[in-house]
Design a protein around this motif. Sequence first.
Motif, PDB file in Angstrom:
ATOM      1  N   THR A   1      -4.724   6.864  -0.195  1.00 60.93           N
ATOM      2  CA  THR A   1      -4.015   5.599  -0.010  1.00 60.93           C
ATOM      3  C   THR A   1      -4.460   4.652  -1.119  1.00 60.93           C
ATOM      4  O   THR A   1      -5.649   4.584  -1.447  1.00 60.93           O
ATOM      5  CB  THR A   1      -4.324   4.984   1.363  1.00 60.93           C
TER       6      THR A   1
ATOM      7  N   LEU B   1       0.845  -1.183   0.000  1.00 61.87           N
ATOM      8  CA  LEU B   1       0.000   0.000   0.000  1.00 61.87           C
ATOM      9  C   LEU B   1       0.882   1.234   0.000  1.00 61.87           C
ATOM     10  O   LEU B   1       1.968   1.238   0.582  1.00 61.87           O
ATOM     11  CB  LEU B   1      -0.915   0.021   1.223  1.00 61.87           C
TER      12      LEU B   1
ATOM     13  N   ARG C   1      -3.458   0.782  -3.494  1.00 61.52           N
ATOM     14  CA  ARG C   1      -2.738  -0.493  -3.573  1.00 61.52           C
ATOM     15  C   ARG C   1      -1.755  -0.463  -4.739  1.00 61.52           C
ATOM     16  O   ARG C   1      -2.095  -0.005  -5.833  1.00 61.52           O
ATOM     17  CB  ARG C   1      -3.733  -1.644  -3.773  1.00 61.52           C
TER      18      ARG C   1
END
Length: 447
Positions: A113, A105, A115
Motif C-alpha cells: 500500500t 492511497l 500514497r
Amino acid sequence: MNRTMLPWFDDGDPIPDPATVATLRARVAARLDAGAPEETTVVHDELARWAAERTAAGLPELPGAVEHRTSQAVQGALTGLGGLAPLLERDGIENIHIHGHDHVLVECADGTTARWPHPVADSDEDLLELLGEVFARAGRTSREFSPAHPIANVRIPAGGPLGARVAAVRELCDRPRVAIRRHRLAHATLTDLHAHGTLDARLHDFLAAAVHAGLNLLVTGGPYAGKTTLLRALCQQIPPDEHVVTVEDDYELGLHLDQHRHPLVTAWEARTAGAEGTGAITLDDLLKQALRHSPSRVIVGEVRAGEITALLRALGNGAAGGMGTLHATTARAVPDRIAALGQLASPPLPITAAHRWTASALDLVVHVTRLDRPHGRHRTISEIVEVGPVGDAEGPDLTPLFTLPPDADHAIPVGPPSPALLDRLTRAGLDRDVFAPPVQAWGGEWR
C-alpha cells in the motif's frame, strides 16, 4: 511495515504533473471547441508544442515515457476523469482509496500500500463536482450523486478492458470517500494463476477437469481474495462451442471481449434505477431470463442477496457446468450462508429447502484466501470440498478434497471424491494420481 509511514507510490514509471495536464487539457479542449476534427491528433499536436516550448526555455528534453504518460493523462482528463485518469492507467494498481482530494492511497498487485503523490482535484468541492459528472455521464445509466443521494456506485469504461468500479460516499462522513476497483487480469487462465503461484500443478489439473466434466462450481472467499479472477480463469476452460450466459452486477468476467476463445457468449449486466428511480434490472430478473436462451452454462459474477434462489434454480435446471461466486468465510460455511441469503428472497426460502437446493445444485465449493506473508500478499486456493446430499445434520454433506496446511502456500489433497464424482473427473481426463497423498505432507496420510 509501519502503516503510519506508508511510502510514496513509485513503480518506476513517470507520473504526469497535474498542472501540466490541466494546461494541456485546456488547450486541447479549446481547439476541439473551435472545430478541430480529431481528439488524438490534437493531443499529439499540443504535446509537441509543449515539448518545443520547454526546449525554447532551455529545459531538458523529456523522455518518451513521460510524454506517453502525459498524453494518456490529458486524454483521460478530456473524458471527464480529471485527476483520476493517471491512477486508472497504472497496471500495478488494484484498488484506489480517496479520502478527500489530497489524501489518496493505492493498493498494488504485489500486496503493498502506498500514497499517491498528487491530489486528484483542487479541493473536496471540486472532487465532489468531478464525481457528480462521472456518475451522471460515465455509466450506462445516469446516477445522481448529491446531498440528497449521498451514496452511489457505477462502472466506468476506464482502467482496463473491463473498466473500473467506483463507489463513493459524501455527507455521511467528514470528507468525500471513494473506492475504485480496477479489474486488472481481464483474460487470466489457470496456467497464468499457476505461474503466479495461486495454484500448483495438481490444483490446475483438477480444476481444468472439473470444468470439462461439467461440474457446478461455487467459488467463495472474502473481499479481494481473488474470487472473480479465479472464476474468470475457470471460464477459460469452457469449450468454445458452448453457449455461455454470464450474469453480473458489473461486467467483470469479460468473456464477451474475447470472440476468438468464446464466440458464443451472451453477457448481461444488471442495471440500477436511474436518477428518476425507474429502469432497474436485477440479477434475479436476468437469471430468470437466462434459462429462456438455451444456455450450455450459466455463469454468475457474484450473488449477494435473495437472488441466490435464482442462482440455485439456474444451476439445478440440468445445464451442466454452471459457476458463480459468493462471499463466505470458509467452504464449510457456504450452506449456512446460502440459507441466510435465501431468507432475503421474496418469498423467503425455508432453510431446509435451501439445504436441499444446495445439495442438488452444487458439486464443488472452491474457497480462495488472501494470505499476508512477510514477502508480500499471496492469493491461494485454501479449500475444495465436494457437496453431497443432505445428511443427518440436516445440511449438505461436505467432503474435503483439498485443504491448506499451516504455513503452506497451496492446498494439498486430503481425500478422494465420491466414486461417482471421481468417475466424471477421470472421464474428463484427470489422472487419479492427483489424489495420491503427498509423501512429505502431514505424514503422508489422508485426513
